[in-house]
Design a protein around this motif. Structure first.
Motif, PDB file in Angstrom:
ATOM      1  N   THR A  76       0.827  -1.210   0.000  1.00 32.62           N
ATOM      2  CA  THR A  76       0.000   0.000   0.000  1.00 32.62           C
ATOM      3  C   THR A  76       0.861   1.258   0.000  1.00 32.62           C
ATOM      4  O   THR A  76       0.558   2.232  -0.702  1.00 32.62           O
ATOM      5  N   ILE A  77       1.929   1.254   0.787  1.00 30.40           N
ATOM      6  CA  ILE A  77       2.850   2.404   0.752  1.00 30.40           C
ATOM      7  C   ILE A  77       3.413   2.579  -0.658  1.00 30.40           C
ATOM      8  O   ILE A  77       3.551   3.700  -1.153  1.00 30.40           O
ATOM      9  N   ALA A  78       3.732   1.461  -1.303  1.00 33.97           N
ATOM     10  CA  ALA A  78       4.243   1.530  -2.679  1.00 33.97           C
ATOM     11  C   ALA A  78       3.212   2.169  -3.609  1.00 33.97           C
ATOM     12  O   ALA A  78       3.561   2.948  -4.500  1.00 33.97           O
ATOM     13  N   LEU A  79       1.924   1.859  -3.406  1.00 31.81           N
ATOM     14  CA  LEU A  79       0.883   2.439  -4.255  1.00 31.81           C
ATOM     15  C   LEU A  79       0.718   3.937  -3.988  1.00 31.81           C
ATOM     16  O   LEU A  79       0.519   4.719  -4.922  1.00 31.81           O
ATOM     17  N   VAL A  80       0.785   4.340  -2.719  1.00 31.88           N
ATOM     18  CA  VAL A  80       0.715   5.765  -2.392  1.00 31.88           C
ATOM     19  C   VAL A  80       1.876   6.507  -3.048  1.00 31.88           C
ATOM     20  O   VAL A  80       1.710   7.567  -3.653  1.00 31.88           O
ATOM     21  N   ARG A  81       3.061   5.921  -2.926  1.00 35.04           N
ATOM     22  CA  ARG A  81       4.258   6.529  -3.537  1.00 35.04           C
ATOM     23  C   ARG A  81       4.090   6.644  -5.048  1.00 35.04           C
ATOM     24  O   ARG A  81       4.430   7.671  -5.647  1.00 35.04           O
ATOM     25  N   GLY A 169      12.320  -3.322  -4.235  1.00 35.92           N
ATOM     26  CA  GLY A 169      11.473  -2.763  -3.187  1.00 35.92           C
ATOM     27  C   GLY A 169      10.401  -1.825  -3.684  1.00 35.92           C
ATOM     28  O   GLY A 169       9.525  -1.421  -2.921  1.00 35.92           O
ATOM     29  N   LEU A 170      10.433  -1.458  -4.959  1.00 35.66           N
ATOM     30  CA  LEU A 170       9.416  -0.551  -5.487  1.00 35.66           C
ATOM     31  C   LEU A 170       8.025  -1.160  -5.422  1.00 35.66           C
ATOM     32  O   LEU A 170       7.028  -0.453  -5.354  1.00 35.66           O
ATOM     33  N   GLU A 171       7.948  -2.488  -5.456  1.00 35.91           N
ATOM     34  CA  GLU A 171       6.648  -3.157  -5.366  1.00 35.91           C
ATOM     35  C   GLU A 171       6.296  -3.523  -3.929  1.00 35.91           C
ATOM     36  O   GLU A 171       5.151  -3.850  -3.643  1.00 35.91           O
ATOM     37  N   GLY A 172       7.279  -3.506  -3.044  1.00 35.10           N
ATOM     38  CA  GLY A 172       7.106  -4.094  -1.722  1.00 35.10           C
ATOM     39  C   GLY A 172       7.526  -5.547  -1.817  1.00 35.10           C
ATOM     40  O   GLY A 172       6.982  -6.305  -2.621  1.00 35.10           O
ATOM     41  N   CYS A 173       8.539  -5.938  -1.051  1.00 34.56           N
ATOM     42  CA  CYS A 173       9.187  -7.234  -1.264  1.00 34.56           C
ATOM     43  C   CYS A 173       9.373  -7.943   0.084  1.00 34.56           C
ATOM     44  O   CYS A 173       9.684  -7.291   1.091  1.00 34.56           O
ATOM     45  N   PRO A 174       9.219  -9.281   0.138  1.00 35.32           N
ATOM     46  CA  PRO A 174       9.512 -10.001   1.382  1.00 35.32           C
ATOM     47  C   PRO A 174      10.977  -9.848   1.780  1.00 35.32           C
ATOM     48  O   PRO A 174      11.870 -10.003   0.940  1.00 35.32           O
ATOM     49  N   TRP A 175      11.213  -9.556   3.039  1.00 35.30           N
ATOM     50  CA  TRP A 175      12.582  -9.398   3.537  1.00 35.30           C
ATOM     51  C   TRP A 175      13.348 -10.708   3.414  1.00 35.30           C
ATOM     52  O   TRP A 175      14.568 -10.715   3.204  1.00 35.30           O
ATOM     53  N   SER A 176      12.659 -11.817   3.538  1.00 33.65           N
ATOM     54  CA  SER A 176      13.302 -13.132   3.506  1.00 33.65           C
ATOM     55  C   SER A 176      13.995 -13.400   2.168  1.00 33.65           C
ATOM     56  O   SER A 176      14.958 -14.169   2.109  1.00 33.65           O
ATOM     57  N   GLU A 177      13.543 -12.755   1.103  1.00 32.92           N
ATOM     58  CA  GLU A 177      14.176 -12.972  -0.199  1.00 32.92           C
ATOM     59  C   GLU A 177      15.601 -12.439  -0.232  1.00 32.92           C
ATOM     60  O   GLU A 177      16.426 -12.893  -1.019  1.00 32.92           O
ATOM     61  N   VAL A 200       8.780  -3.076   7.056  1.00 33.49           N
ATOM     62  CA  VAL A 200       7.481  -3.193   7.733  1.00 33.49           C
ATOM     63  C   VAL A 200       7.227  -4.664   7.972  1.00 33.49           C
ATOM     64  O   VAL A 200       6.968  -5.416   7.028  1.00 33.49           O
ATOM     65  N   GLY A 201       7.328  -5.107   9.211  1.00 34.08           N
ATOM     66  CA  GLY A 201       7.158  -6.521   9.497  1.00 34.08           C
ATOM     67  C   GLY A 201       8.166  -7.348   8.711  1.00 34.08           C
ATOM     68  O   GLY A 201       9.373  -7.078   8.740  1.00 34.08           O
ATOM     69  N   ASP A 202       7.672  -8.322   7.974  1.00 34.19           N
ATOM     70  CA  ASP A 202       8.542  -9.205   7.198  1.00 34.19           C
ATOM     71  C   ASP A 202       8.736  -8.730   5.765  1.00 34.19           C
ATOM     72  O   ASP A 202       9.180  -9.513   4.908  1.00 34.19           O
ATOM     73  N   HIS A 203       8.391  -7.489   5.493  1.00 32.49           N
ATOM     74  CA  HIS A 203       8.535  -6.949   4.140  1.00 32.49           C
ATOM     75  C   HIS A 203       9.306  -5.632   4.182  1.00 32.49           C
ATOM     76  O   HIS A 203       9.511  -5.045   5.233  1.00 32.49           O
ATOM     77  N   TYR A 204       9.698  -5.169   3.016  1.00 28.70           N
ATOM     78  CA  TYR A 204      10.289  -3.844   2.921  1.00 28.70           C
ATOM     79  C   TYR A 204       9.772  -3.163   1.663  1.00 28.70           C
ATOM     80  O   TYR A 204       9.290  -3.817   0.716  1.00 28.70           O
ATOM     81  N   VAL A 205       9.860  -1.831   1.664  1.00 28.34           N
ATOM     82  CA  VAL A 205       9.381  -1.062   0.519  1.00 28.34           C
ATOM     83  C   VAL A 205      10.328   0.115   0.291  1.00 28.34           C
ATOM     84  O   VAL A 205      10.874   0.697   1.236  1.00 28.34           O
ATOM     85  N   THR A 206      10.529   0.434  -0.951  1.00 29.30           N
ATOM     86  CA  THR A 206      11.355   1.585  -1.329  1.00 29.30           C
ATOM     87  C   THR A 206      10.553   2.873  -1.126  1.00 29.30           C
ATOM     88  O   THR A 206       9.393   2.958  -1.517  1.00 29.30           O
TER      89      THR A 206
END
Length: 237
Positions: A76-81, A169-177, A200-206
């Motif tokens: 969602t943050i990626a979509l706002v951005r 990270g532009l799409e929002g990506c699992p940190w585990s990857e 954010v939790g187990d994910h990250y976003v640019t």
């Protein structure tokens, strides 16, 4: 009166498979994430909005920074951005539960949320300022301008691994990857440390907005656009 459409209708209109029932396409309000529906990716939404402009994008589910999974929040943050990047008006909401987070520093470059339930949220930065955090693409590098601290700081990302992590990270990506590759994990930690990625939790976003074009009034920013197109910069990652 505005017509409400969902992502399926927007896709249909983008391919010419559907004609708006009333009004111009730009008069429609796009609602995303209602009724548990899946969110489009940020790059996908940018392409669709370029073909079919809308009056507003409404994100139905709030960004919950306390969600340990973090997938919805990151996307969602990626979509706002991305809405900010293509100049689309966006309505969204933000909550962080009991977690205190300096969101005015981390997310204040994005359009202000319609509803915010955040401890220590403070005043939203982009309300009074524009172009606080953005990037532009060059041949083999990314130029990032960060004005969130009040000073204009510029970074050039020209390391292949760093650019790859930033781009994913532009799409929002699992940190585990990232844990599968030590170089990517280190690059991600460095980008988080300088505030270009948000975990954010187990994910990250640019976080930086892709500055595809510059609106009127850029002279007020003292020529930062012109400097963003060159690779000559004081700092690199």
């Amino acid at each position: 009166m505005n017509a409400f459409i969902d992502i399926s209708e927007l896709r249909a209109r983008s391919t010419g498979g559907s004609t708006p029932e009333r009004g111009r396409p730009a008069a429609a309000i796009l609602t995303l994430g209602a009724d548990g529906s899946n969110l489009p990716t940020a790059p996908d939404l940018a392409v669709l909005l370029a073909r079919v402009p809308v009056a507003e994008v409404r994100l139905a589910r709030p960004v919950d920074l306390s969600d340990p999974r973090g997938g919805d929040a990151a996307r969602t943050i990626a979509l706002v951005r991305e809405c900010s990047s293509v100049g689309a008006r966006v309505t969204w909401s933000l909550t962080s539960g009991e977690r205190t987070l300096d969101v005015s520093h981390l997310l204040g470059h994005l359009p202000a949320p319609h509803d915010m339930r955040v401890v220590g949220g403070g005043k939203w930065r982009s309300t009074d300022d524009f172009g606080l955090l953005y990037f532009r693409r060059g041949p083999g590098f990314l130029s990032v301008v960060d004005r969130r601290s009040g000073q204009s700081e510029r970074l050039v990302l020209d390391d292949r691994v760093v650019v790859d992590v930033f781009t994913r990270g532009l799409e929002g990506c699992p940190w585990s990857e990232l844990s599968k590759d030590a170089r990517q994990a280190i690059a991600a930690q460095e980008l988080v440390a300088v505030g270009l990625l948000l975990r954010v939790g187990d994910h990250y976003v640019t976080l930086p907005v892709h500055m595809r074009s510059w609106p009127m009034g850029t002279v007020l920013l003292g020529g930062t656009l012109a400097s963003a197109g060159s690779k000559d910069a004081p700092e690199r990652l």
